[in-house]
Design a protein around this motif. Structure first.
Motif, PDB file in Angstrom:
ATOM      1  N   ILE A 200      70.707   6.238 -25.980  1.00  0.00           N
ATOM      2  CA  ILE A 200      69.924   5.064 -26.408  1.00  0.00           C
ATOM      3  C   ILE A 200      68.801   5.497 -27.348  1.00  0.00           C
ATOM      4  N   PHE A 201      68.097   6.565 -26.969  1.00  0.00           N
ATOM      5  CA  PHE A 201      66.967   7.051 -27.763  1.00  0.00           C
ATOM      6  C   PHE A 201      67.420   7.467 -29.168  1.00  0.00           C
ATOM      7  N   LEU A 202      68.455   8.296 -29.246  1.00  0.00           N
ATOM      8  CA  LEU A 202      68.914   8.800 -30.546  1.00  0.00           C
ATOM      9  C   LEU A 202      69.497   7.681 -31.410  1.00  0.00           C
ATOM     10  N   PHE A 203      70.256   6.776 -30.788  1.00  0.00           N
ATOM     11  CA  PHE A 203      70.823   5.639 -31.517  1.00  0.00           C
ATOM     12  C   PHE A 203      69.708   4.827 -32.171  1.00  0.00           C
ATOM     13  N   CYS A 204      68.653   4.548 -31.407  1.00  0.00           N
ATOM     14  CA  CYS A 204      67.553   3.722 -31.911  1.00  0.00           C
ATOM     15  C   CYS A 204      66.681   4.469 -32.923  1.00  0.00           C
ATOM     16  N   GLN A 205      66.582   5.778 -32.787  1.00  0.00           N
ATOM     17  CA  GLN A 205      65.837   6.557 -33.782  1.00  0.00           C
ATOM     18  C   GLN A 205      66.553   6.522 -35.138  1.00  0.00           C
ATOM     19  N   ILE A 206      67.879   6.668 -35.105  1.00  0.00           N
ATOM     20  CA  ILE A 206      68.661   6.587 -36.341  1.00  0.00           C
ATOM     21  C   ILE A 206      68.555   5.181 -36.934  1.00  0.00           C
ATOM     22  N   GLY A 207      68.636   4.170 -36.051  1.00  0.00           N
ATOM     23  CA  GLY A 207      68.512   2.783 -36.501  1.00  0.00           C
ATOM     24  C   GLY A 207      67.169   2.506 -37.141  1.00  0.00           C
ATOM     25  N   ASN A 208      66.110   2.984 -36.519  1.00  0.00           N
ATOM     26  CA  ASN A 208      64.752   2.788 -37.036  1.00  0.00           C
ATOM     27  C   ASN A 208      64.598   3.423 -38.413  1.00  0.00           C
ATOM     28  N   PHE A 209      65.122   4.651 -38.552  1.00  0.00           N
ATOM     29  CA  PHE A 209      65.052   5.345 -39.838  1.00  0.00           C
ATOM     30  C   PHE A 209      65.859   4.590 -40.907  1.00  0.00           C
ATOM     31  N   SER A 210      67.020   4.077 -40.523  1.00  0.00           N
ATOM     32  CA  SER A 210      67.873   3.335 -41.461  1.00  0.00           C
ATOM     33  C   SER A 210      67.157   2.094 -41.990  1.00  0.00           C
ATOM     34  N   ILE A 211      66.434   1.401 -41.100  1.00  0.00           N
ATOM     35  CA  ILE A 211      65.696   0.203 -41.511  1.00  0.00           C
ATOM     36  C   ILE A 211      64.563   0.574 -42.454  1.00  0.00           C
ATOM     37  N   TYR A 248      61.097  -2.757 -35.548  1.00  0.00           N
ATOM     38  CA  TYR A 248      60.418  -2.895 -34.253  1.00  0.00           C
ATOM     39  C   TYR A 248      61.430  -2.983 -33.113  1.00  0.00           C
ATOM     40  N   THR A 249      62.568  -3.618 -33.366  1.00  0.00           N
ATOM     41  CA  THR A 249      63.620  -3.715 -32.346  1.00  0.00           C
ATOM     42  C   THR A 249      64.101  -2.322 -31.958  1.00  0.00           C
ATOM     43  N   TYR A 250      64.363  -1.500 -32.970  1.00  0.00           N
ATOM     44  CA  TYR A 250      64.818  -0.126 -32.714  1.00  0.00           C
ATOM     45  C   TYR A 250      63.708   0.723 -32.087  1.00  0.00           C
ATOM     46  N   GLU A 251      62.468   0.494 -32.498  1.00  0.00           N
ATOM     47  CA  GLU A 251      61.339   1.230 -31.910  1.00  0.00           C
ATOM     48  C   GLU A 251      61.232   0.925 -30.420  1.00  0.00           C
ATOM     49  N   LEU A 252      61.367  -0.352 -30.074  1.00  0.00           N
ATOM     50  CA  LEU A 252      61.356  -0.753 -28.663  1.00  0.00           C
ATOM     51  C   LEU A 252      62.494  -0.070 -27.915  1.00  0.00           C
ATOM     52  N   TRP A 255      61.767   3.612 -27.085  1.00  0.00           N
ATOM     53  CA  TRP A 255      60.845   3.824 -25.964  1.00  0.00           C
ATOM     54  C   TRP A 255      61.434   3.369 -24.628  1.00  0.00           C
ATOM     55  N   LEU A 256      62.338   2.398 -24.663  1.00  0.00           N
ATOM     56  CA  LEU A 256      63.062   2.045 -23.432  1.00  0.00           C
ATOM     57  C   LEU A 256      63.946   3.215 -23.007  1.00  0.00           C
ATOM     58  N   GLY A 257      64.577   3.864 -24.000  1.00  0.00           N
ATOM     59  CA  GLY A 257      65.385   5.050 -23.703  1.00  0.00           C
ATOM     60  C   GLY A 257      64.547   6.173 -23.132  1.00  0.00           C
ATOM     61  N   PHE A 258      63.358   6.370 -23.718  1.00  0.00           N
ATOM     62  CA  PHE A 258      62.471   7.436 -23.236  1.00  0.00           C
ATOM     63  C   PHE A 258      61.950   7.122 -21.826  1.00  0.00           C
ATOM     64  N   THR A 259      61.730   5.833 -21.551  1.00  0.00           N
ATOM     65  CA  THR A 259      61.313   5.408 -20.202  1.00  0.00           C
ATOM     66  C   THR A 259      62.412   5.693 -19.192  1.00  0.00           C
ATOM     67  N   LEU A 260      63.645   5.350 -19.564  1.00  0.00           N
ATOM     68  CA  LEU A 260      64.792   5.598 -18.681  1.00  0.00           C
ATOM     69  C   LEU A 260      64.993   7.099 -18.462  1.00  0.00           C
ATOM     70  N   PHE A 269      54.582   1.686 -19.154  1.00  0.00           N
ATOM     71  CA  PHE A 269      53.415   0.878 -19.528  1.00  0.00           C
ATOM     72  C   PHE A 269      53.174   0.954 -21.034  1.00  0.00           C
ATOM     73  N   PHE A 270      53.324   2.150 -21.600  1.00  0.00           N
ATOM     74  CA  PHE A 270      53.177   2.329 -23.048  1.00  0.00           C
ATOM     75  C   PHE A 270      54.231   1.500 -23.792  1.00  0.00           C
ATOM     76  N   THR A 271      55.460   1.486 -23.274  1.00  0.00           N
ATOM     77  CA  THR A 271      56.541   0.700 -23.869  1.00  0.00           C
ATOM     78  C   THR A 271      56.215  -0.789 -23.830  1.00  0.00           C
ATOM     79  N   LEU A 272      55.675  -1.249 -22.704  1.00  0.00           N
ATOM     80  CA  LEU A 272      55.318  -2.663 -22.552  1.00  0.00           C
ATOM     81  C   LEU A 272      54.207  -3.064 -23.526  1.00  0.00           C
ATOM     82  N   VAL A 273      53.155  -2.260 -23.580  1.00  0.00           N
ATOM     83  CA  VAL A 273      52.031  -2.555 -24.485  1.00  0.00           C
ATOM     84  C   VAL A 273      52.504  -2.532 -25.942  1.00  0.00           C
TER      85      VAL A 273
END
Length: 308
Positions: A200-211, A248-252, A255-260, A269-273
């Motif tokens: 999840i983390f790596l997928f979203c990092q690539i997605g964030n960079f692509s955006i 922002y979707t990918y950034e979220l 951090w959800l991946g990092f929380t898991l 809490f950092f993810t929520l804020v």
């Protein structure tokens, strides 16, 4: 060709600060700011807010005098924005902090944990993986700041850097303290949970960079042009069909991946804020897109498809 007379008043006191004679009709607000700066050197252009009404919105630097609702004697109001600092400097400062701070906890430098743990390493592999992911994330942000992002505004108020650094540095220290603590326990579902979280983390990092790359390509160098972002050939950008701010979707998601992965309450809490703040930004950007572009795709939501 008619020329304009421009008077600039203090937005608070209404005192006359400057009078400019024979201003060209095609002069921009940016050029008027430069003229004003010559008579008031303490207020450099980035520090100036020029507006038509004392309590109105700031005019854009590219606004042209003859296209504004003013007569041949134009009255503008000035407000001091305070000391300014470049966005690049702010981003580099606020992102370098978490990178360094986290590594201090990871290497267990003295005076953080009990002396017997100084410079020891964790026996749990997830702790080392979390350090790599956290470091990768902030290294990516630093490199994007230097080589990818194009900022529509060159500066921001100097006071913001203290607020931003407190947020990023403080949360980094809080998260790192518990993840790298000698008594830290790995996630309850073990290796399966960690592997899923890493995907999840790596997928979203690539997605964030692509955006970020897609947004960069929308704006030519040195331009403040705004266009509607659309999906490109890169599948990670196809989320633009449903969301206005997929960065922002990918950034979220990251951090959800990092929380898991860490199963750590301060990370959650950092993810929520972060989610709350990014939602505010995404809604603001979504509103500005709708206001600026009549043909803006109606299906899009600010940050979460069909939800928010």
């Amino acid at each position: 060709m008619k020329h304009y007379e421009v008077e600039i008043l203090d937005a608070k006191t209404k005192d006359k600060l400057c009078f400019l004679d024979k201003v060209e009709p095609n002069a921009t607000i940016g050029e008027i700011k430069s003229m004003f700066h010559k008579s008031h050197p303490q207020w450099y252009p980035a520090r100036q807010s020029i507006r038509l009404d004392p309590k109105g919105k700031s005019l854009k630097d590219e606004d042209v005098l003859q296209h504004l609702p003013v007569g041949t004697t134009a009255t503008f109001y000035f407000r001091d924005l305070g000391a300014q600092i470049s966005w690049v400097t702010v981003f580099l400062t606020e992102y370098t902090g978490p990178l360094v701070i986290y590594l201090m906890f990871y290497f267990r430098v003295p005076f953080i944990y009990a002396p017997k743990y100084d410079f020891t390493t964790s026996k749990h592999w997830v702790v080392h993986l979390a350090c790599m992911c956290h470091s990768f994330h902030y290294c990516k942000r630093l490199l994007e700041t230097l080589f990818v992002h194009r900022f529509s505004h060159g500066t921001m108020p100097l006071r913001n850097i203290f607020k931003n650094c407190t947020y990023y540095w403080g949360f980094a220290a809080w998260m790192a303290y518990y993840i790298n603590h000698p008594l830290y326990t790995p996630p309850i579902y073990g290796e399966q949970q960690i592997r899923l979280a890493l995907i999840i983390f790596l997928f979203c990092q690539i997605g964030n960079f692509s955006i970020h790359i897609a947004l960069r390509n929308l704006r030519p160098p040195g331009s403040k042009t705004r266009k509607i972002p659309y999906p490109t050939k890169n599948p990670f950008t196809w989320i633009f069909l449903l969301v206005s701010c997929p960065n922002y979707t990918y950034e979220l998601g990251s951090w959800l991946g990092f929380t898991l992965m860490t199963q750590c309450l301060p990370v959650a809490f950092f993810t929520l804020v972060g989610f709350i703040q990014m939602t505010v930004w995404a809604k603001g950007k979504h509103r500005s897109y709708l206001k600026e572009f009549r043909d803006y795709p109606p299906l899009r939501s600010p940050i979460l498809p069909f939800i928010l």
